[in-house]
Design a protein around this motif. Sequence first.
Motif, mmCIF file in Angstrom:
data_model
loop_
_atom_site.group_PDB
_atom_site.id
_atom_site.type_symbol
_atom_site.label_atom_id
_atom_site.label_comp_id
_atom_site.label_asym_id
_atom_site.label_seq_id
_atom_site.Cartn_x
_atom_site.Cartn_y
_atom_site.Cartn_z
ATOM 1 N N LEU A 40 35.367 33.849 43.945
ATOM 2 C CA LEU A 40 35.433 33.340 42.579
ATOM 3 C C LEU A 40 34.840 34.402 41.656
ATOM 4 C CD1 LEU A 40 36.149 30.973 40.699
ATOM 5 C CD2 LEU A 40 33.801 30.139 41.013
ATOM 6 N N LEU A 41 35.694 35.204 41.069
ATOM 7 C CA LEU A 41 35.247 36.334 40.262
ATOM 8 C C LEU A 41 34.708 35.910 38.909
ATOM 9 C CD1 LEU A 41 38.150 38.862 41.017
ATOM 10 C CD2 LEU A 41 36.015 38.487 42.274
ATOM 11 N N VAL A 42 35.304 34.879 38.325
ATOM 12 C CA VAL A 42 34.853 34.362 37.025
ATOM 13 C C VAL A 42 34.807 32.848 37.115
ATOM 14 C CG1 VAL A 42 35.274 34.245 34.540
ATOM 15 C CG2 VAL A 42 35.929 36.299 35.813
ATOM 16 N N THR A 44 31.846 29.600 35.574
ATOM 17 C CA THR A 44 31.297 29.009 34.356
ATOM 18 C C THR A 44 30.092 29.758 33.796
ATOM 19 O OG1 THR A 44 29.830 27.567 35.658
ATOM 20 C CG2 THR A 44 32.033 26.717 35.134
ATOM 21 N N GLU A 45 29.729 30.856 34.399
ATOM 22 C CA GLU A 45 28.454 31.504 34.066
ATOM 23 C C GLU A 45 28.353 31.932 32.600
ATOM 24 O OE1 GLU A 45 29.522 31.710 38.235
ATOM 25 O OE2 GLU A 45 30.522 32.539 36.462
ATOM 26 N N THR A 46 29.409 32.473 32.026
ATOM 27 C CA THR A 46 29.331 33.008 30.661
ATOM 28 C C THR A 46 30.300 32.329 29.701
ATOM 29 O OG1 THR A 46 30.914 34.779 31.184
ATOM 30 C CG2 THR A 46 28.572 35.266 31.510
ATOM 31 N N ALA A 47 30.698 31.089 30.008
ATOM 32 C CA ALA A 47 31.613 30.337 29.137
ATOM 33 C C ALA A 47 32.874 31.140 28.843
ATOM 34 C CB ALA A 47 30.916 29.937 27.842
ATOM 35 N N ASP A 48 33.435 31.742 29.890
ATOM 36 C CA ASP A 48 34.618 32.575 29.705
ATOM 37 C C ASP A 48 35.861 31.720 29.503
ATOM 38 O OD1 ASP A 48 36.046 35.033 29.565
ATOM 39 O OD2 ASP A 48 34.645 35.892 30.996
ATOM 40 N N ASP A 49 36.993 32.385 29.254
ATOM 41 C CA ASP A 49 38.206 31.681 28.852
ATOM 42 C C ASP A 49 38.942 31.011 30.004
ATOM 43 O OD1 ASP A 49 38.207 32.415 26.004
ATOM 44 O OD2 ASP A 49 38.372 34.451 26.797
ATOM 45 N N ALA A 50 38.817 31.540 31.209
ATOM 46 C CA ALA A 50 39.529 30.987 32.359
ATOM 47 C C ALA A 50 38.782 31.351 33.632
ATOM 48 C CB ALA A 50 40.962 31.537 32.422
ATOM 49 N N ALA A 51 39.075 30.603 34.687
ATOM 50 C CA ALA A 51 38.524 30.941 36.002
ATOM 51 C C ALA A 51 39.427 31.976 36.663
ATOM 52 C CB ALA A 51 38.443 29.690 36.870
ATOM 53 N N VAL A 52 38.829 32.854 37.456
ATOM 54 C CA VAL A 52 39.592 33.877 38.175
ATOM 55 C C VAL A 52 39.160 33.858 39.640
ATOM 56 C CG1 VAL A 52 40.212 36.316 38.346
ATOM 57 C CG2 VAL A 52 39.730 35.304 36.094
ATOM 58 N N TYR A 53 40.133 33.714 40.531
ATOM 59 C CA TYR A 53 39.848 33.645 41.973
ATOM 60 C C TYR A 53 40.650 34.717 42.701
ATOM 61 C CZ TYR A 53 38.863 31.581 46.546
ATOM 62 O OH TYR A 53 38.422 31.373 47.834
ATOM 63 N N ARG A 54 39.945 35.589 43.423
ATOM 64 C CA ARG A 54 40.586 36.707 44.128
ATOM 65 C C ARG A 54 41.312 36.209 45.373
ATOM 66 N NH1 ARG A 54 36.475 40.972 44.943
ATOM 67 N NH2 ARG A 54 35.532 39.363 46.235
ATOM 68 N N LEU A 55 42.595 36.570 45.494
ATOM 69 C CA LEU A 55 43.382 36.266 46.685
ATOM 70 C C LEU A 55 43.325 37.401 47.689
ATOM 71 C CD1 LEU A 55 46.561 34.724 45.000
ATOM 72 C CD2 LEU A 55 44.593 33.505 45.967
ATOM 73 N N ASN A 56 43.392 38.628 47.166
ATOM 74 C CA ASN A 56 43.315 39.822 48.004
ATOM 75 C C ASN A 56 42.902 40.985 47.111
ATOM 76 O OD1 ASN A 56 45.821 40.864 46.760
ATOM 77 N ND2 ASN A 56 46.840 39.281 47.991
ATOM 78 N N ASP A 57 42.979 42.199 47.622
ATOM 79 C CA ASP A 57 42.506 43.356 46.856
ATOM 80 C C ASP A 57 43.349 43.648 45.615
ATOM 81 O OD1 ASP A 57 40.451 43.709 48.619
ATOM 82 O OD2 ASP A 57 41.448 45.301 49.787
#
Length: 346
Positions: A40-42, A44-57
């Motif tokens: 989970l790269l992004v 709720t930590e900084t109230a960013d615009d969307a969540a980002v989840y890494r699938l692979n490199d």
Amino acid sequence: MDQIKLTQFSHGGGCGCKIAPAVLSKLLAHAPAGLVPPDLLVGTETADDAAVYRLNDRQAIVATTDFFTPIVDDPYDFGRIAATNALSDVYAMGGRPIMALAIVGMPIDKLPPEVIGRILEGGASVCRDAGIPIAGGHSIDVLEPIYGLVGLGVVDPAQVKTNAGAKAGDVLILTKPLGIGILSAGLKKGLLEKADYAAMLHWTTLLNRVGMHLAGMAGVHAVTDVTGFGLAGHLLEICRGSNLTASVSFGEVPTIDAALRLVRDGIATGASTRNWASYGESIRFAPEAPEWQRKLVTDPQTSGGLLIACAPDAVDEVLAAIRAEQGSDGRVIGRMEVGEPLLRIV
């Protein structure tokens, strides 16, 4: 069908109906800490615009959701605005949208099927323009009309743009003018001319797809979209996430002409007052600044522009990309500086 005015069903329209930042912080303070996997790269930590989840490199999923009550009376226009606003969060992370899911809440006993259908058609038209399908969704019967999307996109994990990566010396660029909340307040009071409404519709249905191009620019360090918390609120999120001060020249902040006229006449939303109450202590205005300037920088933007922090030597490239993608000019409005997380407006 033409007699129905959607805004009569809503207590607050567009991103102006978002929960005030201070209240939202209190609510989230009571939320239990969840699982945070390493991919989970992004979150709720900084109230960013969307969540980002890494699938692979090389691939990561960008996931967001956004919905609201009507900001305009025309159902087709409402659908277009809501869909454009929802996809903006994907673009703000540097992502490329791949599909959407519809979020639909309608007072079934008050709105005819053809009105609801026009809302859905408006949203679908924007998704076609973005090159993605609406692949499903969920609907409920509620008291106020609600429409929006779950937006899903993809991005290279190495090119994710967050609101927490700004660096001291970065230049701040805004891609759209302010004033959407003020125009919505004017619309409810019957103060908008046809040309004013056309301007409002133009900016709120202009996709922020330039975000996809920003992803590959090494000189772009932070990006967010300006929505319900206003320019000041979302810039403060960059300040807090990056642990820096922002300095903005008010005279350089682009504003829709009709909105500037209206706000000088005292027209504004209640949301701008709530925004100021939430974060005004972190803003340093010139003592002689008139009240309407405060209303403008806190004005809730529905489907607003991207706010970009980039290295000085990347400014020309960023401005060229904005011009090529949306046919209008972005504007340099300030810079990031060493200092505590606050906003100076001069």
